[in-house]
Design an enzyme around this catalytic site. Structure first.
Site, PDB file in Angstrom:
ATOM      1  N   GLU A 135      42.333  33.271  41.492  1.00 33.27           N
ATOM      2  CA  GLU A 135      41.788  33.860  40.269  1.00 33.27           C
ATOM      3  C   GLU A 135      42.422  33.195  39.057  1.00 33.27           C
ATOM      4  O   GLU A 135      43.622  32.894  39.080  1.00 33.27           O
ATOM      5  CB  GLU A 135      42.064  35.373  40.249  1.00 33.27           C
ATOM      6  CG  GLU A 135      41.319  36.088  41.359  1.00 33.27           C
ATOM      7  CD  GLU A 135      41.532  37.606  41.355  1.00 33.27           C
ATOM      8  OE1 GLU A 135      42.184  38.129  40.434  1.00 33.27           O
ATOM      9  OE2 GLU A 135      41.011  38.253  42.281  1.00 33.27           O
ATOM     10  N   HIS A 141      37.663  40.570  38.449  1.00 34.39           N
ATOM     11  CA  HIS A 141      38.699  41.523  38.887  1.00 34.39           C
ATOM     12  C   HIS A 141      38.813  42.714  37.912  1.00 34.39           C
ATOM     13  O   HIS A 141      39.898  43.023  37.411  1.00 34.39           O
ATOM     14  CB  HIS A 141      40.057  40.820  39.024  1.00 34.39           C
ATOM     15  CG  HIS A 141      40.985  41.555  39.954  1.00 34.39           C
ATOM     16  ND1 HIS A 141      41.890  40.914  40.757  1.00 34.39           N
ATOM     17  CD2 HIS A 141      41.144  42.881  40.201  1.00 34.39           C
ATOM     18  CE1 HIS A 141      42.576  41.809  41.458  1.00 34.39           C
ATOM     19  NE2 HIS A 141      42.143  43.017  41.138  1.00 34.39           N
TER      20      HIS A 141
HETATM   21  P1  NAI Z   1      44.948  52.600  50.020  1.00 33.27           P
HETATM   22  O1  NAI Z   1      46.292  52.137  50.473  1.00 33.27           O
HETATM   23  O2  NAI Z   1      44.801  53.985  49.519  1.00 33.27           O
HETATM   24  O3  NAI Z   1      43.882  52.413  51.218  1.00 33.27           O
HETATM   25  C1  NAI Z   1      43.834  51.281  52.038  1.00 33.27           C
HETATM   26  C2  NAI Z   1      43.320  51.715  53.393  1.00 33.27           C
HETATM   27  O4  NAI Z   1      43.118  50.561  54.184  1.00 33.27           O
HETATM   28  C3  NAI Z   1      44.275  52.617  54.147  1.00 33.27           C
HETATM   29  O5  NAI Z   1      43.619  53.766  54.588  1.00 33.27           O
HETATM   30  C4  NAI Z   1      44.734  51.741  55.315  1.00 33.27           C
HETATM   31  O6  NAI Z   1      45.068  52.476  56.479  1.00 33.27           O
HETATM   32  C5  NAI Z   1      43.529  50.858  55.512  1.00 33.27           C
HETATM   33  N1  NAI Z   1      43.820  49.623  56.218  1.00 33.27           N
HETATM   34  C6  NAI Z   1      44.923  48.830  56.131  1.00 33.27           C
HETATM   35  N2  NAI Z   1      44.802  47.783  56.942  1.00 33.27           N
HETATM   36  C7  NAI Z   1      43.615  47.900  57.562  1.00 33.27           C
HETATM   37  C8  NAI Z   1      42.942  47.105  58.517  1.00 33.27           C
HETATM   38  N3  NAI Z   1      43.474  45.974  59.002  1.00 33.27           N
HETATM   39  N4  NAI Z   1      41.730  47.519  58.939  1.00 33.27           N
HETATM   40  C9  NAI Z   1      41.181  48.675  58.471  1.00 33.27           C
HETATM   41  N5  NAI Z   1      41.785  49.460  57.567  1.00 33.27           N
HETATM   42  C10 NAI Z   1      42.988  49.076  57.109  1.00 33.27           C
HETATM   43  O7  NAI Z   1      44.476  51.546  48.944  1.00 33.27           O
HETATM   44  P2  NAI Z   1      43.386  51.746  47.801  1.00 33.27           P
HETATM   45  O8  NAI Z   1      44.013  52.260  46.581  1.00 33.27           O
HETATM   46  O9  NAI Z   1      42.220  52.453  48.360  1.00 33.27           O
HETATM   47  O10 NAI Z   1      43.003  50.211  47.492  1.00 33.27           O
HETATM   48  C11 NAI Z   1      42.272  49.435  48.416  1.00 33.27           C
HETATM   49  C12 NAI Z   1      42.186  47.998  47.957  1.00 33.27           C
HETATM   50  O11 NAI Z   1      41.573  47.934  46.658  1.00 33.27           O
HETATM   51  C13 NAI Z   1      43.511  47.280  47.809  1.00 33.27           C
HETATM   52  O12 NAI Z   1      43.376  45.957  48.282  1.00 33.27           O
HETATM   53  C14 NAI Z   1      43.716  47.194  46.332  1.00 33.27           C
HETATM   54  O13 NAI Z   1      44.503  46.097  46.000  1.00 33.27           O
HETATM   55  C15 NAI Z   1      42.298  47.041  45.848  1.00 33.27           C
HETATM   56  N6  NAI Z   1      42.101  47.408  44.444  1.00 33.27           N
HETATM   57  C16 NAI Z   1      41.289  46.611  43.678  1.00 33.27           C
HETATM   58  C17 NAI Z   1      41.059  46.909  42.349  1.00 33.27           C
HETATM   59  C18 NAI Z   1      40.149  46.066  41.540  1.00 33.27           C
HETATM   60  O14 NAI Z   1      40.269  46.030  40.322  1.00 33.27           O
HETATM   61  N7  NAI Z   1      39.219  45.383  42.158  1.00 33.27           N
HETATM   62  C19 NAI Z   1      41.699  48.052  41.697  1.00 33.27           C
HETATM   63  C20 NAI Z   1      42.469  48.876  42.600  1.00 33.27           C
HETATM   64  C21 NAI Z   1      42.672  48.529  43.917  1.00 33.27           C
END
Ligand code: NAI
Length: 411
Positions: free
Chosen positions: A269, A292
């Site tokens: 990015e 992003h």
């Molecule tokens: P979170 O930690 O609450 O949820 C992530 C989930 O993924 C958890 O339930 C976990 O068990 C699951 N997980 C982990 N490894 C896995 C795998 N190999 N297979 C299946 N499930 C798996 O995180 P949250 O807050 O929901 O964020 C999710 C993603 O969104 C992160 O990558 C974060 O960096 C990204 N994000 C992106 C933003 C953007 O501006 N585009 C803003 C905020 C978050």
């Protein structure tokens, strides 16, 4: 209101980078009035001055706090990162100085979920393509390839904060939700878990990724996984750029196997607005590219302001480190009629005994005590019966204990 060993009006708070006014308000409402706000990220000299003066420093993502910068902080007792990530702060160095770092990891959850819902509708109707043509004056009025989302299956990979919010919103517009997570997660509404990624990919009309960047998720969606998706399915990645093999996605979009995609995160990015984004997805039809911004809304900024300000106030007023990114977490009850001593020390043998000696020599009664340690640092909280006049003397004795990093008391 409980009194603090440094009174609230003397606690100097510096907030840089135009932190949201809601943060300032939350701090003022809690009685912290000695607040300096700065518009941008401070340069090195300014940062040095701020760190020398501040008891509490609030930053966003542009202010880097190195170990060296933190070492120069004399009074600083906590740091608020008014953002999601904390990679720009040497949190371990802060911990070794007894400084918890707080952030707001989930304040933008809803923003991401809402964007994804919007993208699902836009992509199912092939709006990006039609909009681009209309901008060129081309009138592509056709129903072919345009679908309602009602009754369609959304496959969510990663049913965490964002994935589960998305689940609720998607059901509200009539979608069927299936999800895959490596952890057993409580299904919300009528969503149903599936046992494998392959099962999810085979059944979903739209696949949306919400997993963190880990060794297991890097490259999780490559050519083989895309081949498992339904013909004409849609892929959305607002998680991390590393999760999808972008060349494989571009190839599947080009040959029409995948009907559309929305991508908010990229393997590489641009670091700033001066750099250009380069991706093989550029120019492909029915593809939404965003820089992003999944979590970037004014509401999320306001939420971040309030959440981090509340954490700073709770730590300052009560000693609770719940939610700190670098510190042992101690969630403390609000105790009336006690004096609370907070003692942060290097995790070396004998500190606990010596702290208790300070209290027992004065024949003070310990009403409650909490101790959490990690390999380097211990955090001990002692509630002593009564609102003690001799708090300062006791604190001096506690600070003389070898291994002490810092202490405070609340009464
Ligand atoms: P979170 O930690 O609450 O949820 C992530 C989930 O993924 C958890 O339930 C976990 O068990 C699951 N997980 C982990 N490894 C896995 C795998 N190999 N297979 C299946 N499930 C798996 O995180 P949250 O807050 O929901 O964020 C999710 C993603 O969104 C992160 O990558 C974060 O960096 C990204 N994000 C992106 C933003 C953007 O501006 N585009 C803003 C905020 C978050």
């Amino acid at each position: 209101m409980r009194r603090l060993s440094v009174s609230r009006d003397r606690i100097r708070i510096v907030l840089t980078e135009s932190i949201h006014p809601r943060a300032v308000q939350a701090l003022r409402d809690a009685g912290y009035v000695n607040i300096e706000t700065l518009a941008g990220a401070p340069n090195e000299d300014t940062l040095r001055r701020l760190l020398a003066e501040a008891h509490i420093l609030g930053i966003r993502s542009q202010t880097k706090l190195s170990a060296q910068a933190i070492a120069a902080a004399r009074r600083l007792f906590c740091i608020g990162c008014f953002c999601i990530g904390t990679n720009h702060v040497d949190a371990d160095a802060a911990k070794r100085k007894g400084i918890p770092v707080f952030n707001a990891p989930y304040a933008n959850t809803r923003s991401v979920a809402e964007l994804v819902v919007g993208e699902i509708v836009m992509l199912m109707r092939r709006v990006p393509e039609k909009s681009a043509l209309a901008h060129q004056g081309i009138w592509r009025k056709t129903a072919t390839g345009a679908h309602e989302v009602r009754g369609r299956t959304l496959g969510i990979v990663g049913y965490g904060h964002i994935g589960s919010q998305l689940s609720v919103l998607a059901e509200a517009i009539g979608m069927r939700v299936r999800y895959f997570d490596i952890i057993d997660k409580l299904a919300l509404g009528n969503a149903t878990p599936v046992r494998s990624l392959g099962e999810l990919l085979a059944h979903a009309d739209v696949v949306s990724l919400h997993v963190p960047d880990t060794t297991a998720t890097r490259g999780m969606i490559g050519a083989a996984e895309i081949a498992q998706m339904r013909a004409g399915a849609i892929l959305i990645n607002a998680a991390r750029g590393s999760v999808v093999d972008i060349d494989a996605l571009a190839a599947a979009l080009s040959d029409g196997r995948i009907a559309g995609a929305a991508v908010d995160v990229f393997p590489r990015e641009p670091g700033s607005g001066d750099e250009r984004l380069t991706t093989p997805l550029q120019g492909l039809p029915n593809v939404i590219l965003t820089p992003h911004v999944g979590g970037s809304t004014e509401e999320a900024q306001a939420n971040i302001g309030v959440e981090v300000a509340d954490k700073l106030v709770t730590y300052s007023d009560n000693g609770s480190t719940a939610g700190a990114v670098n510190f042992v977490e101690v969630a403390l009850p609000v105790q009336q009629g006690v004096t609370r001593f907070l003692h942060i020390h290097r995790n070396v043998p004998g500190v606990l005994t010596r702290v208790n000696q300070v209290f027992s020599q004065r024949e003070l009664n310990i009403a409650a005590q909490y101790l959490r340690t990690d390999s380097e640092v211990g955090y001990m909280v002692s509630d002593i019966d009564g609102r003690l006049e001799e708090g300062r003397g006791i604190r001096r004795e506690l600070e003389a204990i070898e291994g002490t990093i810092r202490s405070r008391f609340l009464y």
